[in-house]
Design an enzyme around this catalytic site. Structure first.
Site, mmCIF file in Angstrom:
data_model
loop_
_atom_site.group_PDB
_atom_site.id
_atom_site.type_symbol
_atom_site.label_atom_id
_atom_site.label_comp_id
_atom_site.label_asym_id
_atom_site.label_seq_id
_atom_site.Cartn_x
_atom_site.Cartn_y
_atom_site.Cartn_z
ATOM 1 C CB SER A 69 54.420 -12.858 23.371
ATOM 2 O OG SER A 69 55.121 -13.902 24.010
ATOM 3 C CE LYS A 72 57.828 -14.770 21.238
ATOM 4 N NZ LYS A 72 57.215 -14.642 22.576
ATOM 5 C CB SER A 126 53.714 -16.431 20.885
ATOM 6 O OG SER A 126 54.106 -15.282 21.593
#
Length: 286
Positions: A69, A72, A126
């Site tokens: 993640s 992101k 997340s």
């Protein structure tokens, strides 16, 4: 003759001193050996002074690895630099459901939230469905969004980075600690990223229900840390990952940890690095 010899000797000493000072000014202050960092449990690490671009510590800094993640952060950067309307309402659809890892989500299909809230949940908690919705609602859809992610990586000099989707669920999203440090420096400049990534809690409404989200990084709740921006990540292929842009002894520091082994290992590694940097008195004063 003795007088002339003394003069020449003094002149030589002055020249040598001046040469040493000039050499010191041209080159960053050397960082003492990181003996304390031998216990780090992350497989790859980079610690950077973002002002001078001096690498303070590195361990497998050019290893290409899945980044989970941490993806992101690039998702957020592409959204913000496209200057999309942050107040526009986006809907979670079946296309945002994870059919790769079959991970769970508290963001229901049919939920409608402003783009700013989707970004908030993606950075702070997340939230994969939120990140997916951000990419899907980019002009041209997810395919164009991923192309923009890779184009931005190239523009930042992230030569060993590749994205295939905006959430980080795919292990084909890869990068290196050195590349990720570049991304951290770039994305930290955006106030919304700083605010959303370090927020401790955020509540949304889904129909009649209220859903409370919390930050995935427990260091954000610690008063001893001064974190300007952060992101965590985890999939089995990537291990526990984390990036930080934080102040240590009053000085900005970028930390990248990839593939930490153990639930609390990445936070423990960050605390070890912070203690080591704080002990470097010359570094702390400069």
């Amino acid at each position: 003759m003795k007088l002339f010899a003394s003069v020449f000797l003094a002149a030589g000493l002055l020249a040598a001193t001046a040469s040493t000072v000039q050499a010191r000014d041209r080159h960053p202050t050397p960082v003492p050996p990181a003996a304390r960092l031998t216990a780090l449990r992350s497989s790859a690490v980079l610690i950077l002074d973002p002002k001078t671009k001096q690498v303070l510590y590195q361990k497998h800094a050019d290893a290409v690895m899945p980044i989970a993640s941490l993806t992101k952060l690039m998702t957020a950067l592409v959204v913000l630099e496209a200057k999309q309307d942050m107040a526009q309402t986006l809907a979670i659809t079946g296309a945002d459901v994870d059919r790769l890892k079959y991970s769970s989500s508290r963001l229901r299909v049919g939920t409608r939230l402003p783009r700013s809230t989707m970004l908030h949940l993606a950075l702070m908690s997340s939230e994969n469905r939120a990140a997916s919705a951000l990419g899907r609602n980019y002009p041209g859809g997810t395919r164009k969004f991923v192309a923009a992610m890779n184009a931005k990586a190239r523009a930042l000099g992230m030569r060993h980075t590749r994205y295939v989707e905006p959430t980080g669920l795919s292990s084909a999203n890869v990068s290196t600690p050195r590349d990720l440090a570049r991304l951290v420096v770039a994305v930290e400049k955006h106030p919304l990223v700083r605010r959303y990534s370090t927020d401790r809690e955020h509540t949304i409404s889904q129909g009649r229900d209220r859903t409370v989200y919390h930050n995935t990084n427990r260091l954000t709740a610690s008063r001893s840390w001064k974190i300007r921006m952060q992101k965590t990540g985890y999939i089995s292929e990537a291990g526990r990952c984390m990036v930080l842009h934080a102040a240590v002894s009053g000085r900005p520091t970028v930390m990248v940890f990839l593939d930490a082994q153990g639930t609390r290992a990445r936070a423990a590694d960050a605390n070890r690095v912070r203690a080591w940097l704080a002990s470097l008195n010359p570094w702390a004063r400069n």
